[in-house]
Scaffold this motif. Sequence first.
Motif, short mmCIF file in Angstrom:
data_model
loop_
_atom_site.label_atom_id
_atom_site.label_comp_id
_atom_site.label_asym_id
_atom_site.label_seq_id
_atom_site.Cartn_x
_atom_site.Cartn_y
_atom_site.Cartn_z
N ALA A 77 0.82 -1.22 0.00
CA ALA A 77 0.00 0.00 0.00
C ALA A 77 0.85 1.26 0.00
CB ALA A 77 -0.93 0.00 1.22
N GLN A 78 2.16 1.10 0.26
CA GLN A 78 3.10 2.22 0.28
C GLN A 78 2.67 3.30 1.26
OE1 GLN A 78 3.69 3.65 -3.71
NE2 GLN A 78 4.45 1.69 -4.48
N GLU A 79 2.40 2.88 2.51
CA GLU A 79 2.03 3.83 3.54
C GLU A 79 2.34 3.25 4.92
OE1 GLU A 79 -2.12 4.64 3.65
OE2 GLU A 79 -2.70 2.54 3.51
N GLU A 80 2.39 4.14 5.89
CA GLU A 80 2.60 3.74 7.28
C GLU A 80 1.24 3.36 7.88
OE1 GLU A 80 2.98 6.24 11.26
OE2 GLU A 80 4.73 6.51 9.97
N ILE A 81 1.15 2.15 8.44
CA ILE A 81 -0.12 1.71 9.01
C ILE A 81 -0.11 1.72 10.53
CG2 ILE A 81 -0.66 0.29 7.00
CD1 ILE A 81 0.21 -2.15 8.63
N LEU A 82 1.06 1.84 11.14
CA LEU A 82 1.12 1.85 12.61
C LEU A 82 2.32 2.66 13.06
CD1 LEU A 82 0.06 0.76 15.37
CD2 LEU A 82 1.71 -1.10 15.12
N HIS A 83 2.08 3.54 14.01
CA HIS A 83 3.15 4.29 14.69
C HIS A 83 2.89 4.15 16.18
CE1 HIS A 83 5.36 8.36 15.53
NE2 HIS A 83 6.03 7.30 15.93
N GLN A 84 3.59 3.21 16.82
CA GLN A 84 3.33 2.88 18.21
C GLN A 84 4.28 3.67 19.10
OE1 GLN A 84 3.97 -1.18 19.96
NE2 GLN A 84 1.75 -1.13 20.09
N GLU A 85 3.72 4.55 19.92
CA GLU A 85 4.49 5.38 20.84
C GLU A 85 4.30 4.88 22.26
OE1 GLU A 85 4.29 9.68 18.65
OE2 GLU A 85 2.54 9.05 19.80
N GLY A 86 4.89 5.63 23.21
CA GLY A 86 4.70 5.33 24.62
C GLY A 86 5.84 4.60 25.27
N HIS A 87 6.91 4.31 24.54
CA HIS A 87 8.05 3.63 25.15
C HIS A 87 8.85 4.63 25.99
CE1 HIS A 87 7.22 0.18 22.62
NE2 HIS A 87 7.16 0.99 21.59
N SER A 88 9.33 4.17 27.14
CA SER A 88 10.10 5.04 28.02
C SER A 88 11.54 5.20 27.56
CB SER A 88 10.09 4.48 29.46
OG SER A 88 10.66 3.19 29.48
N LYS A 89 12.05 4.25 26.80
CA LYS A 89 13.41 4.32 26.28
C LYS A 89 13.38 4.08 24.78
CE LYS A 89 15.55 4.93 30.23
NZ LYS A 89 16.34 6.13 30.52
N GLY A 90 14.52 4.34 24.17
CA GLY A 90 14.61 4.12 22.74
C GLY A 90 14.52 2.64 22.40
N VAL A 91 13.79 2.32 21.33
CA VAL A 91 13.65 0.94 20.87
C VAL A 91 14.83 0.66 19.96
CG1 VAL A 91 12.13 -0.74 19.79
CG2 VAL A 91 11.17 1.22 21.01
N HIS A 92 15.74 -0.19 20.42
CA HIS A 92 17.00 -0.39 19.70
C HIS A 92 16.90 -1.48 18.64
CE1 HIS A 92 21.26 -0.39 18.93
NE2 HIS A 92 21.34 -1.69 19.21
N ASP A 93 16.06 -2.47 18.82
CA ASP A 93 16.02 -3.58 17.88
C ASP A 93 14.64 -4.20 17.88
OD1 ASP A 93 16.80 -5.42 16.02
OD2 ASP A 93 18.07 -6.61 17.36
N MET A 94 14.31 -4.90 16.81
CA MET A 94 13.05 -5.63 16.73
C MET A 94 13.20 -6.78 15.75
SD MET A 94 10.33 -3.45 14.45
CE MET A 94 9.11 -4.73 14.76
N GLN A 95 12.42 -7.83 15.97
CA GLN A 95 12.38 -8.99 15.09
C GLN A 95 10.98 -9.56 15.09
OE1 GLN A 95 15.32 -11.87 16.22
NE2 GLN A 95 17.03 -10.72 15.34
N PHE A 96 10.61 -10.19 13.96
CA PHE A 96 9.31 -10.84 13.85
C PHE A 96 9.46 -12.33 14.07
CE2 PHE A 96 8.61 -6.95 11.42
CZ PHE A 96 7.36 -6.56 11.88
N HIS A 97 8.41 -12.92 14.64
CA HIS A 97 8.38 -14.37 14.82
C HIS A 97 8.34 -15.04 13.45
CE1 HIS A 97 6.91 -18.33 16.12
NE2 HIS A 97 7.38 -18.01 17.31
N PRO A 98 8.95 -16.24 13.31
CA PRO A 98 8.95 -16.91 12.00
C PRO A 98 7.57 -17.12 11.39
CG PRO A 98 10.53 -17.96 13.45
CD PRO A 98 9.79 -16.96 14.29
N ASP A 99 6.54 -17.33 12.22
CA ASP A 99 5.21 -17.50 11.64
C ASP A 99 4.48 -16.17 11.47
OD1 ASP A 99 4.23 -16.79 14.15
OD2 ASP A 99 3.89 -18.85 14.77
#
Length: 413
Positions: free
Chosen positions: A353-375
């Motif tokens: 769709a070439q657009e941002e669908i979620l911008h999740q805020e509220g973290h107290s510290k910087g989010v340094h890394d993320m990964q998705f589950h294989p499924d």
Amino acid sequence: MSDDEEAPLVKKTRIFYGSLEEKERERLGREASGSGKDSVKAGIEAGNINISSGESLELEERVTERQSEVLADFERRKRARQITVSTDDAEVKACLRALREPITLFGEGPAERRERLRNILSVVGPDALKKSKKDDEKSKRSQEECQQTWYHEGPTTLKEARLWLARYSLPRAVKRLEDARAHREIPESTRTVRTQELHKTLRNLNNFCSQIGDDRPISFCQFSPNSKMLVTASWSGLCKLWNVPDCTLVRTLRGHNTHVGAICFHPQATLTLEDSDVNMASCAADGSVKLWSLDSDVPVADIEGHSMRVARVAWHPSGRFLGTTCESEMGLNPLPPLPGSYDNSWRLWDLEAQEEILHQEGHSKGVHDMQFHPDGSLARRLKISLKRLKQIAFISVFSFACLCTFCCNVCCQ
């Protein structure tokens, strides 16, 4: 008394007839005119009396200050006697803590602690304790309000993305559980033999080849899904594509102006995707996110919307979605912070769709890394503070709500 002893002499009193006023006036006159002036002159000549500067000491002011201090101390003691202090030592400690005072001193017993609290209240007043309790209750209420769950209506694209993710990940989760059950049916001895063979293979691993990747430090590297290529990211702003296993340079990807934090392969890159399709995604410290193909050294497209440092990018297993994270610790990055940066959030982009669908805020510290589950059903995000792993959270991609959080204190140096 014998005759040889002499009788004591008795002083005879003299009796004056008439008034002594004249004699006394004469004596005082002589002292005032003669001996008094002479003694003052003698003191000045000896240096015992200093009248050169003409200074004088106001005794009345000193006396007044001293009297006021005594009166103030007297009133304070009077107020202290009128203040009622609890005999419960735990409550006394709680009152001292509310007044920002040490709850105990060295060698202090409950009686001395009560007396110290009474003296403090006599100085600051009993209302200070009530005010402190009101402030604590107000801060507690504000914290409870901040921890309350609140909802807002999301866009239609987010709802459609959630339904698509559910249809994609649920069959894969069922297949994963079936494989886990089948693996559990394998005899323990067979699983042990397989594990030992794997460990033996890992112990025999050797360094096959080595190559200098860049003049600046390498910040990230990843193998392609077919394990025949390797991509690296560097603080120089360059990304390079290498052949495996001979470590020959295939292509240098130029497009970032500052150091690159990560570059990742599409889950289907080098497998089913064409070389001209979007095969890689990278992020940099200036907030830029770029998409790359395998047949060009310039980016295919840019993802705009970040005004802060992007720490990591991660592909969803489907390849349709891309997650980006923003960090806020200067210790994790050598560059100075950007104005208005560090929103401590992560975003999910729908590339179809070439657009941002979620911008999740509220973290107290910087989010340094993320990964998705294989499924594709979960997303893991990681927060780091002052070079220490602080928190790992798992988020459902169906509702994007935090399922569980693990707090850690592991040094990452």
